[in-house]
Design a protein around this motif. Structure first.
Motif, short mmCIF file in Angstrom:
data_model
loop_
_atom_site.label_atom_id
_atom_site.label_comp_id
_atom_site.label_asym_id
_atom_site.label_seq_id
_atom_site.Cartn_x
_atom_site.Cartn_y
_atom_site.Cartn_z
N GLU A 1 49.47 34.94 48.38
CA GLU A 1 48.89 36.06 47.64
C GLU A 1 49.98 36.75 46.83
O GLU A 1 51.05 37.08 47.36
CB GLU A 1 48.25 37.04 48.61
CG GLU A 1 47.62 38.25 47.91
CD GLU A 1 47.11 39.29 48.91
OE1 GLU A 1 46.60 40.33 48.46
OE2 GLU A 1 47.23 39.07 50.13
N ILE A 2 49.69 36.97 45.54
CA ILE A 2 50.63 37.72 44.71
C ILE A 2 50.57 39.19 45.12
O ILE A 2 49.52 39.82 45.03
CB ILE A 2 50.29 37.56 43.21
CG1 ILE A 2 50.46 36.12 42.77
CG2 ILE A 2 51.18 38.48 42.37
CD1 ILE A 2 50.09 35.86 41.32
N ILE A 3 51.68 39.71 45.61
CA ILE A 3 51.71 41.11 46.04
C ILE A 3 52.46 41.99 45.04
O ILE A 3 52.37 43.22 45.11
CB ILE A 3 52.33 41.24 47.44
CG1 ILE A 3 53.78 40.74 47.45
CG2 ILE A 3 51.50 40.49 48.48
CD1 ILE A 3 54.52 41.02 48.75
N MET A 4 53.24 41.40 44.13
CA MET A 4 53.94 42.16 43.09
C MET A 4 53.99 41.31 41.83
O MET A 4 54.25 40.10 41.90
CB MET A 4 55.37 42.50 43.51
CG MET A 4 55.50 43.52 44.61
SD MET A 4 57.25 43.90 44.90
CE MET A 4 57.13 45.04 46.26
N ALA A 5 53.79 41.96 40.70
CA ALA A 5 53.95 41.29 39.41
C ALA A 5 54.23 42.37 38.37
O ALA A 5 53.36 43.19 38.07
CB ALA A 5 52.70 40.49 39.04
N GLN B 1 49.47 34.68 36.06
CA GLN B 1 48.72 35.35 37.13
C GLN B 1 49.47 36.63 37.51
O GLN B 1 50.71 36.62 37.57
CB GLN B 1 48.60 34.46 38.39
CG GLN B 1 47.88 33.14 38.16
CD GLN B 1 46.38 33.33 38.01
OE1 GLN B 1 45.84 34.35 38.44
NE2 GLN B 1 45.71 32.39 37.37
N ARG B 2 48.77 37.68 37.78
CA ARG B 2 49.41 38.94 38.17
C ARG B 2 48.96 39.42 39.55
O ARG B 2 49.59 40.32 40.12
CB ARG B 2 49.12 40.04 37.15
CG ARG B 2 49.92 39.91 35.85
CD ARG B 2 49.57 41.03 34.88
NE ARG B 2 50.42 41.04 33.71
CZ ARG B 2 51.56 41.71 33.59
NH1 ARG B 2 51.99 42.43 34.62
NH2 ARG B 2 52.25 41.68 32.48
N SER B 3 47.91 38.88 40.08
CA SER B 3 47.41 39.34 41.38
C SER B 3 46.49 38.27 41.96
O SER B 3 46.13 37.29 41.29
CB SER B 3 46.64 40.65 41.22
OG SER B 3 45.51 40.47 40.39
N GLY B 4 46.12 38.50 43.24
CA GLY B 4 45.14 37.63 43.90
C GLY B 4 45.76 36.43 44.56
O GLY B 4 46.97 36.22 44.57
N LYS B 5 44.86 35.59 45.12
CA LYS B 5 45.27 34.38 45.81
C LYS B 5 45.64 33.30 44.80
O LYS B 5 45.02 33.17 43.74
CB LYS B 5 44.13 33.86 46.69
CG LYS B 5 43.66 34.83 47.77
CD LYS B 5 44.66 34.94 48.90
CE LYS B 5 44.10 35.81 50.04
NZ LYS B 5 45.04 35.92 51.17
N TYR C 1 53.52 36.20 32.10
CA TYR C 1 52.72 35.96 33.31
C TYR C 1 51.49 35.11 32.99
O TYR C 1 50.89 35.26 31.92
CB TYR C 1 52.25 37.28 33.91
CG TYR C 1 53.38 38.23 34.26
CD1 TYR C 1 54.02 38.15 35.49
CD2 TYR C 1 53.78 39.23 33.36
CE1 TYR C 1 55.03 39.02 35.83
CE2 TYR C 1 54.80 40.10 33.68
CZ TYR C 1 55.43 39.99 34.92
OH TYR C 1 56.44 40.86 35.24
N ILE D 1 57.57 38.02 39.91
CA ILE D 1 56.38 37.82 40.74
C ILE D 1 56.84 37.60 42.17
O ILE D 1 57.80 36.86 42.42
CB ILE D 1 55.55 36.61 40.25
CG1 ILE D 1 54.88 36.93 38.91
CG2 ILE D 1 54.50 36.22 41.29
CD1 ILE D 1 54.10 35.77 38.32
#
Length: 461
Positions: free
Chosen positions: A381-385, A419-423, A417, A395
């Motif tokens: 899971e992206i927790i920071m971007a 993707q910046r968030s989510g699975k 980027y 990221i």
């Protein structure tokens, strides 16, 4: 002519050489020694002036510069470029000093040759002047002798050759006759001597004319050599002046670049402090997430153990465990390579050439053209971007508990980027390689954090 005394010239050259060497040495030690904490080391780049193969030397210098850029990874591009430019200037100094020394030596030799040629010309001209004076004197003597011979010939012609004999025969007594005969003999002797001396003087005149011609030819040759020697001396002095100007220009450039390095060091210290603060913040977040993940894993394990106990008590067959969301990895390591490209730098301690301290290079660098896709190394899971001090566009992916350890991966210096968030799944494009933050060129700085601490990515790849 000679512009200055040779001894004076030699003294000036020796003093200039000493002052140039001392000046450059002081400049390297003082101007480059920005402060006791940031002393700039001796230039690692080779001087290219002595290279026998320019192509090979250029490749060698390029490799040195690339190594410097890797060592300066935690520095800004501005500092890296300023420092490398400074090192390149320092590398030119030995060749410039050698060129100056060679030019000064050539100027001294040319001055000596000029002085010698001038002395030889002066001596030749003095000999020519002396020979000319002797020729003039002999010419006057020959002219006078010719006048006497002409007078004698005229007298003989007027007296029909018998003047002295008639004078003797006209004597009135023997004694007078004897006296007049003796007088005639004396006159004839004088006239004979005059003719002999005239012949000798004419031969001497011819010899003197020949000698003077030879001296004039010698003077002309020495005049030409003196002119050539003077031109060579002036050219050598001009070359020495240009070499000195080149060295002075390099020294001035070095001082300016050293000041620029000092300015960039001060700016980078601020950036580095911000980066360290961000690293501490990230560590705190990951440690907290690791603790939460472990708590959840422990709760899940406890619930699973209670479920199994209840099933055994009820006589039901035990069902296989799902593993609580953890993964056992795949292949030789759990993580996949995050991008294509060569590995330009590994995890480990690295000596910073400007700060003169050892720093931890907390990740693995992959070099490729900017814009190369960067992929998630494992599901998570992206927790920071977002932009972070020093890291640039970054990221952070949380992979949860893997093999009993909390695992997170960090991707720094991204150009942009995807993707910046989510699975995200393994191999999914999350961003693009770049050179943002404290970066000296296009690359991906890839970190693995185990329980909040950075570890060598090779443990997991």
């Amino acid at each position: 002519m000679v512009i200055m005394g040779l001894k004076d010239r030699e003294a000036i050259v020796r003093a200039r050489s000493r002052s140039a060497a001392v000046g450059v040495a002081l400049l390297c030690a003082a101007a480059l020694g920005v402060s006791s904490a940031t002393a700039v080391p001796t230039a690692p780049l080779p001087a290219s002036a002595t290279a026998s193969d320019p192509g090979a030397e250029k490749r060698k210098v390029d490799a040195q510069i690339e190594k410097l850029r890797e060592e300066l990874e935690d520095s800004s591009a501005e500092l890296s470029n300023a420092y490398i430019a400074l090192q390149q200037t320092k590398a030119k100094l030995p060749a410039a000093q050698a060129a100056l020394a060679e030019a000064e030596s050539a100027a001294l030799a040319a001055d000596r040759a000029n002085t010698l040629a001038a002395q030889e010309l002066e001596a030749a001209r003095a000999s020519e002047a002396k020979a000319q004076a002797e020729l003039d004197s002999t010419t006057k003597e020959v002219t006078a002798g010719r006048a006497r011979v002409a007078q004698f010939a005229a007298q003989i012609y007027q007296e029909q050759g018998f003047g002295q004999l008639d004078m003797a025969l006209s004597s009135t007594n023997p004694q007078q006759f004897a006296d007049r005969i003796a007088l005639v003999d004396t006159v004839m002797d004088v006239q004979g001597d005059t003719l002999d001396r005239l012949a000798t003087e004419k031969a001497s005149l011819t010899a003197l004319e020949d000698h003077l011609s030879a001296l004039r030819a010698d003077s002309a040759a020495k005049k030409k050599r003196a002119e050539e020697a003077l031109a060579a001396a002036e050219s050598a002095r001009d070359s020495a002046a240009r070499a000195k100007a080149d060295l002075d220009a390099l020294a001035a450039q070095q001082a300016s670049q050293a000041a620029e390095v000092e300015s960039q060091i001060a700016a980078d210290k601020v950036r580095l402090n911000d980066m360290r603060a961000e690293q501490s913040r990230l560590k705190a977040i990951l440690v907290a997430r690791a603790a939460e993940a472990r708590r959840k894993a422990a709760a899940a394990a406890k619930a699973e153990a209670a479920r199994r106990a209840a099933e055994r008590k009820a006589g039901l067959a035990a069902r296989p465990s799902t593993g609580g969301g953890s993964s056992d990895g795949e292949g030789g390591g759990y993580l996949s390579r995050p991008m294509t490209g060569r590995v330009s730098s590994e995890f480990g301690m690295r000596f910073h050439p400007i700060d003169r301290v050892w720093r931890l290079h907390a990740g693995r660098d992959y070099a490729a053209p900017c814009g190369t896709p960067v992929r998630a190394a494992a599901p998570g899971e992206i927790i920071m971007a977002g932009y972070a001090p020093g890291a640039g566009n970054r990221i952070v992916i949380d992979h949860g508990i893997v093999k009993g350890e909390h695992l997170a991966t960090v991707y720094k210096h991204l150009e942009g980027y995807a993707q910046r968030s989510g699975k995200v799944s393994r191999g999914e494009v999350i961003g693009y390689e770049g050179s943002t933050g404290l970066s000296t060129g296009c690359h991906l700085h890839f970190e693995t954090h185990q329980n909040g601490e950075p570890v060598d990515p090779r443990r997991w790849l």
